[in-house]
Design a protein around this motif. Structure first.
Motif, short mmCIF file in Angstrom:
data_model
loop_
_atom_site.label_atom_id
_atom_site.label_comp_id
_atom_site.label_asym_id
_atom_site.label_seq_id
_atom_site.Cartn_x
_atom_site.Cartn_y
_atom_site.Cartn_z
N MET A 132 0.82 -1.20 0.00
CA MET A 132 0.00 0.00 0.00
C MET A 132 0.86 1.25 0.00
O MET A 132 0.58 2.21 -0.74
CB MET A 132 -0.92 0.00 1.21
CG MET A 132 -2.02 -1.05 1.16
SD MET A 132 -3.00 -1.10 2.69
CE MET A 132 -3.69 0.55 2.67
N LEU A 133 1.91 1.25 0.81
CA LEU A 133 2.80 2.42 0.85
C LEU A 133 3.51 2.62 -0.48
O LEU A 133 3.63 3.75 -0.97
CB LEU A 133 3.83 2.24 1.98
CG LEU A 133 3.29 2.36 3.40
CD1 LEU A 133 4.37 2.01 4.41
CD2 LEU A 133 2.76 3.76 3.67
N SER A 141 2.42 1.65 -3.37
CA SER A 141 1.43 2.08 -4.35
C SER A 141 1.13 3.56 -4.21
O SER A 141 1.08 4.30 -5.20
CB SER A 141 0.15 1.26 -4.18
OG SER A 141 -0.84 1.72 -5.04
N VAL A 142 0.92 4.03 -2.95
CA VAL A 142 0.65 5.44 -2.72
C VAL A 142 1.83 6.28 -3.12
O VAL A 142 1.71 7.34 -3.73
CB VAL A 142 0.27 5.67 -1.24
CG1 VAL A 142 0.19 7.15 -0.94
CG2 VAL A 142 -1.04 4.98 -0.92
N LYS A 143 3.04 5.81 -2.77
CA LYS A 143 4.25 6.56 -3.09
C LYS A 143 4.42 6.68 -4.59
O LYS A 143 4.82 7.72 -5.12
CB LYS A 143 5.47 5.86 -2.47
CG LYS A 143 6.75 6.66 -2.57
CD LYS A 143 6.69 7.91 -1.73
CE LYS A 143 8.00 8.67 -1.75
NZ LYS A 143 7.94 9.91 -0.96
N GLN A 178 2.10 6.76 -6.90
CA GLN A 178 1.13 7.62 -7.57
C GLN A 178 1.00 8.99 -6.92
O GLN A 178 0.23 9.81 -7.37
CB GLN A 178 -0.23 6.94 -7.55
CG GLN A 178 -0.84 6.82 -6.17
CD GLN A 178 -2.27 6.35 -6.21
OE1 GLN A 178 -2.88 6.23 -7.27
NE2 GLN A 178 -2.84 6.08 -5.06
N ASP A 179 1.74 9.23 -5.82
CA ASP A 179 1.58 10.47 -5.08
C ASP A 179 1.98 11.67 -5.91
O ASP A 179 1.21 12.60 -6.07
CB ASP A 179 2.40 10.39 -3.79
CG ASP A 179 2.27 11.66 -2.98
OD1 ASP A 179 3.28 12.08 -2.40
OD2 ASP A 179 1.17 12.23 -2.92
N HIS A 201 0.04 16.30 -7.57
CA HIS A 201 -0.08 15.07 -6.80
C HIS A 201 -1.46 14.47 -7.03
O HIS A 201 -2.36 15.10 -7.58
CB HIS A 201 0.09 15.35 -5.30
CG HIS A 201 1.40 15.99 -4.94
ND1 HIS A 201 2.47 15.28 -4.47
CD2 HIS A 201 1.80 17.28 -4.99
CE1 HIS A 201 3.49 16.09 -4.23
NE2 HIS A 201 3.10 17.33 -4.54
N ASP A 211 -4.27 12.30 -4.52
CA ASP A 211 -4.49 11.84 -3.16
C ASP A 211 -5.04 10.41 -3.15
O ASP A 211 -5.17 9.76 -4.20
CB ASP A 211 -5.41 12.80 -2.40
CG ASP A 211 -6.80 12.89 -3.02
OD1 ASP A 211 -7.17 12.02 -3.83
OD2 ASP A 211 -7.53 13.85 -2.69
N ASP A 212 -5.36 9.92 -1.95
CA ASP A 212 -5.82 8.54 -1.81
C ASP A 212 -7.15 8.29 -2.51
O ASP A 212 -7.50 7.14 -2.80
CB ASP A 212 -5.95 8.19 -0.32
CG ASP A 212 -4.61 8.22 0.39
OD1 ASP A 212 -3.58 8.06 -0.30
OD2 ASP A 212 -4.58 8.40 1.63
N ASN A 213 -7.91 9.36 -2.76
CA ASN A 213 -9.20 9.22 -3.45
C ASN A 213 -9.09 9.36 -4.96
O ASN A 213 -10.10 9.38 -5.66
CB ASN A 213 -10.19 10.26 -2.91
CG ASN A 213 -10.48 10.07 -1.44
OD1 ASN A 213 -10.60 8.94 -0.97
ND2 ASN A 213 -10.56 11.17 -0.69
#
Length: 290
Positions: free
Chosen positions: A32-33, A35-37, A39-40, A128, A130-132
């Protein structure tokens, strides 16, 4: 002895199971980290400014709403607190005086008409997600560590972009904006030509409402309604008291009736008193020339 072995094996299985669960949770969090990193932060295509982002659905390109001559594309954007902002994506602008006239400005704040602050530099612009899955532009390095975040709202019918300001209510000195435009939709404004005419400035919204300057701000609107309400209360309450307590009728229920009836004549006398010397001076100058 046999009971001891069974107990040992039982607790060994429990510990092994807990270790497996811990490893699975750790791997899940790591993925998860990562993935977020991944696409951040959006890296723009080669040769493009940071207001351009290549997404899986297409390219988001805001260069068609950015002036390159030092003017802000958006001006007189009010938040609900009465503070006004100027904004120009993609390129720097110069505005007013003090901090906003030193160049490298992306967002400028005019605090109640007498103090300006940079709310983010143009050189720090990054896009950036966000998570949404919502894309936004962030600007750092403002006056007093001010930061601005401009969230992009995709609206295919918004041919004229609209910027609304929410201020820094949730996080102090982090200013939130929402930019509704068709150019926030991937693939819509790719390589569109930049604007050429900086006049008139594009006015934004105020926390989702309309924008404007001067008396159009929320404080001015509140004062107008307060004045109207005060005048209406004055006449209504005064008429009720005069009618039911003092038993007045007809025009006598108007509070201070003599003053209001004399007001047009008082205005006339004031105008005559003010402009008569000026008229005499003009006539005298005319006679002198003859």
């Amino acid at each position: 002895s046999r009971a001891w072995v069974v107990t040992f094996l039982f607790w060994g299985c429990i510990v092994h199971l807990l270790n497996m669960i811990a490893i699975a949770i750790s791997l899940t969090l790591l993925l998860m980290l990562l993935s977020v990193k991944a696409q951040d932060k959006c890296t723009p295509p080669d040769g493009k400014p940071n207001c351009v982002c290549e997404t899986t659905d297409g390219v988001i390109d805001l260069t068609s709403m950015s002036y390159e001559d030092g003017n802000p594309y958006f001006s007189w954007v009010y938040d609900n607190g009465g503070q006004v902002y100027s904004y120009n994506p993609c390129h720097e602008f110069y505005d007013g005086y003090s901090f906003c006239n030193e160049g490298n400005i992306a967002v400028c704040q005019n605090a109640y008409g007498d103090e300006e602050h940079s709310c983010g530099t143009s050189s720090s612009e990054t896009m950036h997600v966000d998570d949404n899955g919502q894309y936004y532009l962030q600007y750092d390095g403002g006056d007093g560590d001010r930061i601005s975040q401009v969230f992009l709202v995709c609206d295919s019918t918004a041919n004229e972009p609209e910027l609304t300001a929410d201020g820094d209510g949730e996080t102090t000195l982090t200013y939130i904006f929402h930019l509704k435009t068709k150019c926030a939709c991937p693939g819509t404004c790719v390589d569109a030509p930049p604007p050429t005419d900086p006049d008139p400035p594009h006015r934004g919204g105020r926390g989702g409402g309309g924008g404007g300057g001067g008396i159009e701000g929320p404080i001015g609107i509140a004062l107008i309604f307060l004045a109207i309400g005060g005048v209406a209360t004055y006449f209504i309450v005064g008429a009720v008291i005069l009618k039911f307590k003092f038993e007045r009728t007809g025009t006598d229920i108007i509070p201070q009736k003599e003053f209001w009836f004399d007001l047009p004549f008082l205005i006339k006398d004031g105008c005559v008193f003010t402009f008569t010397p000026l008229v005499r001076l003009i006539k005298r100058d005319g006679y002198d020339k003859v």
